[in-house]
Write a protein that holds these residues in place. Structure first.
Motif, short mmCIF file in Angstrom:
data_model
loop_
_atom_site.label_atom_id
_atom_site.label_comp_id
_atom_site.label_asym_id
_atom_site.label_seq_id
_atom_site.Cartn_x
_atom_site.Cartn_y
_atom_site.Cartn_z
N VAL A 132 31.67 -23.30 -14.65
CA VAL A 132 30.24 -23.58 -14.66
C VAL A 132 29.43 -22.33 -14.27
CG1 VAL A 132 28.41 -24.98 -13.61
CG2 VAL A 132 30.59 -26.03 -14.24
N LYS A 133 29.98 -21.52 -13.39
CA LYS A 133 29.29 -20.30 -12.95
C LYS A 133 28.91 -19.42 -14.14
CE LYS A 133 30.26 -16.10 -10.36
NZ LYS A 133 31.31 -15.35 -9.69
N ASN A 134 29.81 -19.24 -15.08
CA ASN A 134 29.51 -18.44 -16.27
C ASN A 134 28.82 -19.26 -17.36
OD1 ASN A 134 30.40 -15.73 -15.66
ND2 ASN A 134 32.43 -16.63 -15.47
N GLN A 135 29.08 -20.54 -17.38
CA GLN A 135 28.46 -21.41 -18.38
C GLN A 135 26.94 -21.42 -18.25
OE1 GLN A 135 29.29 -25.63 -18.04
NE2 GLN A 135 29.76 -25.74 -20.21
N VAL A 136 26.43 -21.48 -17.03
CA VAL A 136 24.97 -21.53 -16.85
C VAL A 136 24.29 -20.22 -17.25
CG1 VAL A 136 25.03 -23.34 -15.08
CG2 VAL A 136 25.04 -20.93 -14.39
N LEU A 137 25.06 -19.13 -17.31
CA LEU A 137 24.48 -17.86 -17.73
C LEU A 137 24.17 -17.82 -19.22
CD1 LEU A 137 26.63 -15.38 -15.60
CD2 LEU A 137 24.33 -16.28 -15.10
N LEU A 138 24.61 -18.83 -19.95
CA LEU A 138 24.27 -18.96 -21.37
C LEU A 138 22.87 -19.55 -21.54
CD1 LEU A 138 27.66 -20.43 -22.62
CD2 LEU A 138 26.87 -18.05 -22.80
#
Length: 172
Positions: free
Chosen positions: A54-60
């Protein structure tokens, strides 16, 4: 002298036509690159969900993005901003042992540094309910609005439309 002027005029015309053709070709290439980038966002979103990153997912998403859901025609909760979106995604994904997305067709409409798109996805979730291993399969249609910030496409608004759900008990 007339022949020199005529030759010069023809040469200028040819250069102008070639410049316009190159400009049109560059626009076509940019549009193809944008479409590939937008498909990549949708696919990367799914891959990151599958591994619960999720940490990298929200950066989308843009900093102030909006994510809402519709489940069988009923409007659900709306989350605004990466923090709320991340908390909602993490809470949902933690309910399952296995998360698996299969992305299908996508259509996009480009409009400069903005775009809109529709993507189809099948999601399989495996978790435990009442001491039973359950598989939930859902059909999802994502309605997205994208913006290009600093040369990168991001999701600015997403409506996840869960159109159907099938739940079955998995046999040991």
């Amino acid at each position: 002298m007339k022949k020199i002027i005529l030759a010069f005029a023809l040469m200028t015309l040819c250069l102008s036509v070639n410049a316009q053709k190159m400009n049109n070709d560059n626009k076509k290439i940019a549009a193809i690159e944008d479409r590939i980038a937008l498909k990549n966002i949708v696919d990367t979103f799914s891959v990151l969900a599958d591994v619960k990153d999720v940490k990298n997912q929200v950066l989308l998403f843009t900093e102030n993005a909006e994510v809402s859901s519709v489940n069988n025609g009923q409007t659900g909760t709306t989350f605004i901003g990466r923090k709320q979106i991340g908390e909602a995604f993490a809470g949902f994904l933690n309910l399952f042992d296995v998360v698996y997305h299969i992305n299908g067709q996508q259509t996009v409409t480009l409009n400069g540094n903005k775009a809109s798109g529709i993507s189809y996805c099948q999601v399989v979730l495996i978790g435990t309910e009442n001491n039973k291993k359950m598989k939930t399969t859902m059909g999802v249609i994502y309605h997205d609005e994208y913006v290009k910030e600093n040369g990168h496409w991001l999701i600015n608004k997403r409506q996840s439309n869960f159109t159907w759900t099938e739940k079955t008990e998995m046999k040991p």
